[in-house]
Design an enzyme around this catalytic site. Sequence first.
Site, PDB file in Angstrom:
ATOM      1  N   CYS A 128     -19.709  20.785  21.077  1.00  0.00           N
ATOM      2  CA  CYS A 128     -20.774  20.844  21.902  1.00  0.00           C
ATOM      3  C   CYS A 128     -21.691  19.729  21.576  1.00  0.00           C
ATOM      4  CB  CYS A 128     -21.389  22.059  21.769  1.00  0.00           C
ATOM      5  SG  CYS A 128     -21.353  22.921  23.208  1.00  0.00           S
ATOM      6  N   GLY A 160     -22.024  -2.462  11.951  1.00  0.00           N
ATOM      7  CA  GLY A 160     -20.726  -2.023  11.347  1.00  0.00           C
ATOM      8  C   GLY A 160     -19.542  -2.072  12.140  1.00  0.00           C
ATOM      9  N   THR A 208     -27.364 -17.201  18.047  1.00  0.00           N
ATOM     10  CA  THR A 208     -28.359 -17.525  17.327  1.00  0.00           C
ATOM     11  C   THR A 208     -28.639 -16.243  16.444  1.00  0.00           C
ATOM     12  OG1 THR A 208     -29.508 -18.903  18.859  1.00  0.00           O
ATOM     13  CG2 THR A 208     -30.921 -18.069  17.222  1.00  0.00           C
ATOM     14  N   SER A 230     -22.905  -2.652   6.400  1.00  0.00           N
ATOM     15  CA  SER A 230     -23.821  -2.462   7.489  1.00  0.00           C
ATOM     16  C   SER A 230     -25.185  -2.222   6.776  1.00  0.00           C
ATOM     17  CB  SER A 230     -23.511  -1.288   8.517  1.00  0.00           C
ATOM     18  OG  SER A 230     -24.642  -1.328   9.245  1.00  0.00           O
ATOM     19  N   GLY A 231     -26.193  -2.950   6.904  1.00  0.00           N
ATOM     20  CA  GLY A 231     -27.531  -2.900   6.328  1.00  0.00           C
ATOM     21  C   GLY A 231     -28.361  -1.577   6.487  1.00  0.00           C
ATOM     22  N   HIS A 232     -28.309  -1.027   7.655  1.00  0.00           N
ATOM     23  CA  HIS A 232     -29.214   0.188   7.750  1.00  0.00           C
ATOM     24  C   HIS A 232     -28.613   1.383   7.169  1.00  0.00           C
ATOM     25  CE1 HIS A 232     -27.070   2.771  10.882  1.00  0.00           C
ATOM     26  NE2 HIS A 232     -26.414   1.625  11.098  1.00  0.00           N
ATOM     27  N   ASN A 262     -17.066   8.541   6.638  1.00  0.00           N
ATOM     28  CA  ASN A 262     -18.299   8.746   6.783  1.00  0.00           C
ATOM     29  C   ASN A 262     -18.648  10.332   7.177  1.00  0.00           C
ATOM     30  OD1 ASN A 262     -16.548   7.996   9.138  1.00  0.00           O
ATOM     31  ND2 ASN A 262     -18.409   8.380  10.472  1.00  0.00           N
TER      32      ASN A 262
END
Lengths: 394, 142
Positions: free
Chosen positions: A325, A71, A237, A199-201, A151
Amino acid sequence: MRNVYLDHAATTPAHPKVVEAMLPYFTDKFGNPSNLHDIGREAKNAIDDARAKTAALIGAKPEEIFFTSSGAESNNLALKGLAQANRQKGTNIIVSQIEHFSVLHAAKTLEKSGFTVTYLPVDKQGLVDPADVARAITRDTVLVSIMHANNEIGTIEPIEEISAITREKGVLFHTDAVATTGWIPVDVKALGVDALSLSGHQFYGPKGAAALFVRKGVRIKPQIEGGIQEDGRRAGTENVPALVGLGKASEIAAADIPRRLSSVAALRDRLQKGLVERIDHLVINGHPSRRLPNHLNVSLWYVEGESMLLFLNMEGISVSSGSACTSRSLKASHVLTCIGTDAAVANGTLLMTLGMGNTAEDIDYVIEKLPPIVQRLREMSPLYEDMIKKEKAG
Amino acid sequence: MEQYSSKVMEHFAHPHNVGEIPDADGVGTVGNPVCGDVMRLYIKVDKEVITDAKFKTFGCGAAIATSSMVTDLVKGKTVGEALKISNAAVAEALGGLPKVKMHCSVLAEEALKSALDDYYKKKGVPSPVKIPESSGHEHEME
């Protein structure tokens, strides 16, 4: 001990069918899609199929999908690629202040090469006002980038209203849909955007496979050069197994979104209700209704996020924290700061994001385990002690 | 981020000396909730010897663990000896801290110094404690 994973915004496990689809492409079907022989063609066909499935998930044409590795890469390609390729039209870019760092930092880089960037504020619920976008667009504006949903706080932005404005003004519009794709309906025509990152994951695909949609006819400058892959827009590739996995995850999501919306939202609401009933001095962040179905972001006064996260982890519960933190910068989340959360309170923030594997028993377990952790940490907190003394003093 | 040592996790999960000392001879509060950590340290002193120490802390795992450790370290020491406890000694006693969490040990040292300073002031004698001008830590850049 029960294991409850409530960090699906960080990543999701790959769906078993996704893994099954990917496996042959590591070994038997290992070909390079750029090669003309049968082994190469087999791989080429596989990524063509993955492209068609990814396109179908978002209502795009296959030739409008450009595969990337993440992403963050899609966002970088969109911001830099669209701005640079269309520079003759103008050098101003408009983004919201709550974008992901992969958009904000790409915008900062463009500032160093002569672009100006307008950073739009959001309201207390995290919404961008489309009227602000309309006011911010000048004759020099070339690109607007506003995320589909945030997000961290899950607020869903009014993308259709913003795209109506950018279309009328003839300005390109990119949206970061990494948080939404696979969870809520995402249709590039309905949204009216020129470019979109996914994004796939984030939705049961593998890590390392993502895409940028670029509407046909829109010019974009490649950021990785030296190859013919992805129609020359992204050299290198192809990660064939991962892209096959992204295609499979897209196919599964397209059929599964209605179920994801209803079942996950019901569990999220159960979690929210349970925590609100049991913990005082708790604030729900984000928009009450225009919110991702699986997101719950809460700030708990007088306690710090990382210590809650660590105690939850000891109980087998995985969440994220928005605390200073846990970040290298020792600053609270920029998103919470932008919606006006008090910096001290922001440090007591937990982000819980549900997924398809969670059950009602999981949620009840979290509702049982979190309140005593909060209570224990509050009893240890000098800020809580001061508050109680103040209350007693009237 | 680097992982916490087992000693840090032990002190975080089961911190020693949590609480208040209502009739404390010295109390010090340092830190800033905006940065994510505030420590309050109480000491009880009898004939120059620290007989008890307790703390309350708002903060991350490292902040709680360093509070626990520094209160352990001062008990039984004279105020003169306690003054010499450094942040490095606190971090070392915990088996080290992740680099981004070293500021928590600095805060523990400052909380102790602040409590000792309060002790001298309450006693009405000149305080030998040097409190750093800017308490807390500098923010790193993103």
